[in-house]
Structures are given as C-alpha cells and as structure tokens.
Design an enzyme around this catalytic site. Structure first.
Site, short mmCIF file in Angstrom:
data_model
loop_
_atom_site.label_atom_id
_atom_site.label_comp_id
_atom_site.label_asym_id
_atom_site.label_seq_id
_atom_site.Cartn_x
_atom_site.Cartn_y
_atom_site.Cartn_z
N ARG A 121 61.92 75.09 26.39
CA ARG A 121 62.60 73.87 26.84
C ARG A 121 62.29 73.63 28.30
O ARG A 121 63.10 73.82 29.19
CB ARG A 121 64.07 74.03 26.61
CG ARG A 121 64.27 74.24 25.15
CD ARG A 121 65.62 73.95 24.74
NE ARG A 121 65.56 73.23 23.52
CZ ARG A 121 66.62 72.85 22.85
NH1 ARG A 121 67.81 73.08 23.33
NH2 ARG A 121 66.49 72.21 21.74
N GLN A 126 58.57 68.71 26.57
CA GLN A 126 59.55 67.84 25.90
C GLN A 126 58.92 67.00 24.79
O GLN A 126 59.51 66.83 23.73
CB GLN A 126 60.21 66.91 26.92
CG GLN A 126 61.60 67.38 27.26
CD GLN A 126 62.23 66.60 28.40
OE1 GLN A 126 61.55 65.90 29.14
NE2 GLN A 126 63.53 66.72 28.53
N ASP A 129 58.46 68.84 21.37
CA ASP A 129 59.62 69.56 20.86
C ASP A 129 60.14 68.95 19.56
O ASP A 129 60.83 67.93 19.56
CB ASP A 129 60.70 69.54 21.96
CG ASP A 129 61.90 70.37 21.60
OD1 ASP A 129 62.00 70.81 20.44
OD2 ASP A 129 62.75 70.56 22.47
N SER A 132 64.05 68.66 19.12
CA SER A 132 64.65 67.48 19.73
C SER A 132 64.38 66.23 18.90
O SER A 132 65.29 65.45 18.63
CB SER A 132 64.08 67.23 21.13
OG SER A 132 64.54 68.19 22.01
N TYR A 228 70.49 76.08 25.96
CA TYR A 228 71.19 76.41 24.73
C TYR A 228 72.57 76.99 25.01
O TYR A 228 72.83 77.50 26.10
CB TYR A 228 70.40 77.46 23.94
CG TYR A 228 69.19 76.93 23.25
CD1 TYR A 228 69.31 76.04 22.19
CD2 TYR A 228 67.92 77.32 23.64
CE1 TYR A 228 68.20 75.56 21.54
CE2 TYR A 228 66.80 76.85 23.00
CZ TYR A 228 66.95 75.97 21.95
OH TYR A 228 65.84 75.51 21.30
P1 NAD Z 1 71.53 72.95 19.75
O1 NAD Z 1 71.03 72.21 18.57
O2 NAD Z 1 71.10 74.36 19.95
O3 NAD Z 1 73.14 72.94 19.71
C1 NAD Z 1 73.85 71.72 19.58
C2 NAD Z 1 75.01 71.69 20.55
O4 NAD Z 1 76.07 72.54 20.08
C3 NAD Z 1 74.69 72.18 21.96
O5 NAD Z 1 75.00 71.18 22.90
C4 NAD Z 1 75.57 73.42 22.12
O6 NAD Z 1 76.01 73.59 23.46
C5 NAD Z 1 76.72 73.09 21.19
N1 NAD Z 1 77.57 74.22 20.80
C6 NAD Z 1 77.22 75.50 20.51
N2 NAD Z 1 78.30 76.23 20.20
C7 NAD Z 1 79.38 75.39 20.28
C8 NAD Z 1 80.77 75.54 20.06
N3 NAD Z 1 81.29 76.73 19.72
N4 NAD Z 1 81.58 74.47 20.24
C9 NAD Z 1 81.07 73.27 20.61
N5 NAD Z 1 79.76 73.06 20.81
C10 NAD Z 1 78.92 74.10 20.66
O7 NAD Z 1 71.25 72.16 21.09
P2 NAD Z 1 70.12 71.07 21.34
O8 NAD Z 1 70.52 69.78 20.78
O9 NAD Z 1 68.83 71.61 20.89
O10 NAD Z 1 70.08 70.91 22.94
C11 NAD Z 1 70.78 71.67 23.88
C12 NAD Z 1 70.35 71.25 25.29
O11 NAD Z 1 68.98 71.51 25.55
C13 NAD Z 1 70.55 69.78 25.60
O12 NAD Z 1 71.14 69.67 26.86
C14 NAD Z 1 69.17 69.21 25.61
O13 NAD Z 1 69.07 68.07 26.43
C15 NAD Z 1 68.38 70.37 26.14
N6 NAD Z 1 66.98 70.25 25.73
C16 NAD Z 1 65.99 70.31 26.66
C17 NAD Z 1 64.65 70.20 26.28
C18 NAD Z 1 63.53 70.26 27.29
O14 NAD Z 1 63.79 70.23 28.48
N7 NAD Z 1 62.27 70.35 26.85
C19 NAD Z 1 64.33 70.08 24.93
C20 NAD Z 1 65.36 70.04 23.99
C21 NAD Z 1 66.68 70.12 24.42
#
Ligand code: NAD
Length: 374
Positions: A121, A126, A129, A132, A228
């Site tokens: 990440r 990005q 990915d 995403s 994460y």
């Molecule tokens: P994910 O699919 O792993 O999880 C989904 C969401 O569930 C997350 O926001 C996590 O914090 C939340 N979660 C986990 N346990 C929980 C709980 N017990 N109660 C409530 N919520 C809970 O996450 P995701 O969608 O893949 O993305 C997470 C972060 O990573 C985001 O901020 C995203 O913007 C970032 N991201 C960055 C890049 C990059 O920079 N290349 C790429 C993808 C995602």
C-alpha cells in the site's frame, strides 16, 4: 513475450483478467496476447472484441502454450498451465493465507506466482491495487443490493399524501468499500453514519457528509500497519459492542465491511443486536467470504433473523463483471507495464513490489509473509 488469459473456472466467477483495451496496450508493449474462447462472456466481452484488439482467441491449450505470463482474476489450477514456459509468471489473486496447497503446487510446477492481494500500500502501487479497485465496486453494490431488498424508499420524499422518512444507513468499516458505501447511500438520499477502528477515518466519514460514530473511551487503537486495521483488545471490543448496540437499534440498513488481513473477519454484530433492530431492516455483510462480520450471515442467501434480512455475496465484485473486469485488467496492466523492460521483452520486477507480491519462484515458496505465517 506471450501473455495468456484463460476463462475463469471458479464457481460464480464472472470477471476476466484482460479487456480488449488492456490487450491492445500489452500488444503495444510488444507482447503477443492469447485469450481462451469465451473468457469474456460473463463480462459482456465477445471473443471478436479481443480479436479486433489484436489478440488471438483459442482453446486453453493453444492459449497457454509457451506463455511467459499468465493473467487471472483467481489463479488458475497449475495443472492447466503445463504448456506454459516452465518459469512463467502468473499474476492473479491467490488467496495466499487460505490456499496453501495451491501455492505449493505452483512452487512445485516452477511457476512464479505473483499475488495481487499482496501489492504493497504505497502511492506508486495504488493503480495496481486490485483489492482497492474491487472493494470500491463492492461498497457500491452492497448498498444497491440492500436498497433493493429493503421494502422502503431511501430518500425523504415530501408528497401530497405525506412524507416518506429517509432511510438510516450505518456503515461499519470505512476502508475503500466503506467509503464507497457511504457515498452511494448519500447519493440515494439516506441519512448515513459510519464507524471504524482507525482514527483517520473520522475525517473521511465527515467529509462525505456522514456522521462518525466512535468508541471514545481509551482512545482508538486499531491502527495496524500499511493502512490496515489490527486485532482489537477485549476492552475495546466490549466498548464497541455497547456503542453499536445503542446505535444499531435505530438503523434501517447496515453495511459491514470490516477486515483484518490474514485473519477471519472481526465479528461486529451479534444475534442479540440483530434482534434489537426494526423488522424489515437489512444488513449487508460484505465480509461474508472472509467469515462474516454478522452472526448468522450466509453467502448468497437471504437469511431472516428476527424479521431482519441478512445478506452478502460470496463474490461481490463478480456481480458487476464488466466494470470489475475493466478495473482489474487495468490494475494488472499498470503493474506489468510499470516494470516492462524492452531488452528483457517482459517485466523485471523491483524489490519493493516484486518481493511483496512474489509467492513462489524457482521451485520454492519465497514470500516472507507466508514463510513467517502472516
Ligand atoms: P480492509 O478491507 O482491510 O478493511 C476494511 C475496513 O474495516 C478498514 O477501514 C478497517 O480499519 C476496518 N475494520 C477492521 N476491523 C474493524 C472493527 N473491529 N470495527 C470496525 N472497523 C474495522 O481495508 P481497505 O479498504 O483495504 O483499506 C484500508 C486503508 O488502506 C484505507 O485507508 C485505504 O485508503 C488504504 N489504502 C491505501 C492504498 C495505497 O496507498 N496504495 C491502497 C489501498 C488502501
């Protein structure tokens, strides 16, 4: 360099790893592209569209023969890849923490498995990915499916016959899918609230015009690495459960998206909490394939608990095959083309991204995350 794309064989998989657009782009890099007949059928892409883009269309054996790169949405059975170059790269999703046997089979076959789920990440990655791009569509689809299941309207409507109240939508887990779910529910006119365990999401929730619901006691402690979430303490879980119980009873629709990499999905909603909701409410659990956030959720089934419908798909992005395929295919193209080396006639991966995504090479499992068990 020959790039091969097979028809997906997993049950319910409608996506395809190549579109005519990306076929053309790979050909422009100097590659030959071969696609199995019918590969794009469920994503509304005809064989002729691939041929028009310059790809050859044939049987699985013809397509795989001498391929140096194989693209997949879900990694194909290595038995299908026997005709490929012995050290061919296979870029696809591998479900690495669950599919140990398949990964061993890839190693044994000498193939270089590149797991798109392990894309780091970092800003530069990005556009590569797939988690995403696919989560984004899942967040959208979950709201649309829940809205369709919900027997009432989403927006407030003021009519001559009286007012229809706006639906209350609560999004749990505000990653990529959750943010899109909030945006979609807002567009449909719902009153939206959301929660997460990462504090950074508060501002994101509010910037979309939704209400942030957070456990305040003891602070937020769910920041894991790489954006994460991490596993929560028992105290935090108890505080979260109390908060959710109070809030959830007033909600019409709940969308859950919470995931922790390499672990089963955290349980966010108990049967008791479901019982506190109004009959006719709908819960959509996007995390069903990872074990589910909601007690009683069953993939691809409408479960009735206390008059509340619990639903979730085994494969949510597959419900939007053309869009999901277009984004997935671009992720793969962005990945391979970023490393394309004219002299080598193919991608030469660097350490930061290559070592992160590479599961097997030279007959061995080589991935650090797999070797230290996550
Ligand atoms: P994910 O699919 O792993 O999880 C989904 C969401 O569930 C997350 O926001 C996590 O914090 C939340 N979660 C986990 N346990 C929980 C709980 N017990 N109660 C409530 N919520 C809970 O996450 P995701 O969608 O893949 O993305 C997470 C972060 O990573 C985001 O901020 C995203 O913007 C970032 N991201 C960055 C890049 C990059 O920079 N290349 C790429 C993808 C995602």
């Amino acid at each position: 360099m020959k790039i091969a794309v097979l028809k997906e064989r997993a049950t319910g998989e409608t996506r395809v790893a190549l579109t005519p657009e990306t076929a053309k782009k790979f050909i422009a890099l100097g590659a030959d592209v071969a696609v199995e007949a019918g590969a794009g059928e469920h994503a509304s892409i005809a064989d002729a569209a691939y041929s028009d883009a310059g790809a050859s269309v044939g049987t699985a054996d013809q397509v795989v023969k001498d391929a140096g790169i194989v693209l997949g949405v879900q990694a194909p059975d290595p038995a299908l890849l026997q005709g490929a170059k012995p050290d061919a790269k296979v870029a696809a999703t591998f479900d690495p923490f669950k599919q140990g046997e398949r990964i061993d089979a890839y190693a044994k076959a000498g193939l270089e498995a590149l797991s798109m789920e392990f894309m780091p990440r970092i800003t530069r990655a990005q556009s590569m990915d797939v988690l995403s791009s696919q989560s984004n569509l899942s967040g959208y689809k979950a709201v649309i499916a829940a809205a369709d299941q919900y027997g009432r309207a989403f927006p407030m409507m003021m009519t001559a016959a009286g007012t229809v109240q706006a639906a209350r939508v609560f999004v749990m887990g505000v990653g990529v899918a959750g943010l899109q779910a909030i945006a979609t529910a807002k567009r449909l006119g719902a009153q939206v609230s959301a929660t997460d365990v990462r504090s950074a999401t508060r501002e994101q929730i509010e910037s979309l015009g939704a209400k942030a619901i957070f456990v305040e006691e003891g602070g937020i402690e769910g920041e894991g690495t790489g954006g994460y979430a991490s596993e929560m303490s028992d105290e935090y879980k108890a505080a979260q459960a109390k908060l959710v119980s109070e809030h959830i009873a007033k909600q019409d629709i709940v969308i859950t998206t919470a995931l922790i990499p390499g672990r089963p999905a955290p349980r966010l909603i108990s049967d008791e909490q479901i019982a506190s909701m109004k009959p006719g409410s709908v819960i959509f659990d996007i995390a069903v394939p990872q074990g589910g956030n909601v007690e009683g959720a069953v993939a691809d089934e409408l479960v009735d608990r206390h008059g509340v419908t619990i639903m979730g798909y085994a494969n949510t992005p597959a419900q939007l095959a053309p869009d999901a395929s277009a984004l997935f295919a671009r992720n793969l193209y962005n990945f391979l083309s970023a490393f394309w080396d004219e002299e080598a006639g193919g991608p030469v991966l660097d350490e930061e991204i290559g070592d992160a995504v590479r599961l097997t090479k030279g007959g061995q499992v080589v991935n650090a995350r797999l070797l230290d068990g996550g």
